[in-house]
Design an enzyme around this catalytic site. Structure first.
Site, PDB file in Angstrom:
ATOM      1  CE1 TYR A 188      14.483   2.100  20.625  1.00  0.00           C
ATOM      2  CE2 TYR A 188      14.856   0.347  19.028  1.00  0.00           C
ATOM      3  CZ  TYR A 188      14.976   0.849  20.312  1.00  0.00           C
ATOM      4  OH  TYR A 188      15.593   0.088  21.281  1.00  0.00           O
TER       5      TYR A 188
ATOM      6  CG  ASN B 173      11.707   2.182  31.063  1.00  0.00           C
ATOM      7  OD1 ASN B 173      11.285   2.674  32.104  1.00  0.00           O
ATOM      8  ND2 ASN B 173      11.249   1.044  30.575  1.00  0.00           N
TER       9      ASN B 173
ATOM     10  CG  HIS C 269      10.416  -6.318  27.251  1.00  0.00           C
ATOM     11  ND1 HIS C 269       9.857  -5.645  28.324  1.00  0.00           N
ATOM     12  CD2 HIS C 269       9.498  -7.239  26.855  1.00  0.00           C
ATOM     13  CE1 HIS C 269       8.657  -6.152  28.565  1.00  0.00           C
ATOM     14  NE2 HIS C 269       8.420  -7.114  27.692  1.00  0.00           N
TER      15      HIS C 269
ATOM     16  CD  GLU D 269       5.635  -9.287  27.020  1.00  0.00           C
ATOM     17  OE1 GLU D 269       5.197  -8.823  25.945  1.00  0.00           O
ATOM     18  OE2 GLU D 269       6.197  -8.586  27.881  1.00  0.00           O
TER      19      GLU D 269
END
Length: 189
Positions: A98, A126, A135, A161
């Site tokens: 962030y 979002n 994410h 991922e």
């Protein structure tokens, strides 16, 4: 007019919504802010935009990085839109904090400082999750902080991922609502 369709994913049903321009929503069933930007009047029907989003999701949930972004038309303020553009730049399998997003926003807005909390609000709202990869945002200390779809889904998406999560603080009970079967499917990918 807004059109909707459902996508059945490994992590649960996903509601897709699109107008004539692009995808306006992608929500896990029951997530926080579920369908909050979906207008009352909409038609359940597959459109080219929704078909494109489903194709993207098919590739993504097969464990591969899609080589295209479906047409997008998310609903939000200029600030939120700018944050979401930064999210789209986070590479597949990687994360950003962030704080890093706040620094980029400060540079964009030509101000000395931007609140990571304000950025967190934009990330949290979002409406096109997964494709706009909220994410992939983590706390500055390496903690896997909030995700509107649920922490268990955030972890599952990062694992899908093949994100290196060795330095992250992963809360206990993260996979509490997922069966061993789903964990095994993620490991197969």
């Amino acid at each position: 007019m807004v059109y909707t369709d459902t996508y059945k994913s490994l992590l649960g049903d996903i509601l897709l919504a699109a107008d004539e321009i692009g995808l306006i929503g992608l929500w896990f069933e029951g997530q926080k802010y579920f369908a909050n930007t979906l207008p009352g009047e909409h038609i359940s029907r597959e459109t080219p935009v929704l078909a494109e989003a489903k194709q993207w999701l098919d590739i993504y949930f097969s464990g591969k990085e899609p080589d295209f972004i479906p047409s997008l038309h998310p609903v939000g303020s200029a600030f939120r839109q700018a944050v979401w553009q930064i999210l789209l730049q986070i590479p597949y399998g990687q994360t950003m904090t962030y704080g890093e997003i706040a620094r980029r926003m400060a540079d964009i807005q030509k101000v000395p400082h931007m609140s990571a909390q304000a950025v967190g609000g934009a990330v949290g709202h979002n409406g096109v999750s997964i494709i706009i990869p909220c994410h992939r945002v983590v706390g500055t200390d390496g903690s896997l902080t909030g995700y509107a779809g649920g922490m268990d889904k955030k972890i599952a998406l990062l694992e899908l991922e093949h994100t290196d999560m060795s330095g992250f603080f992963i809360p206990k009970r993260s996979f509490s609502c997922y069966s061993k079967n789903i964990k095994n499917k993620l490991q197969e990918i």
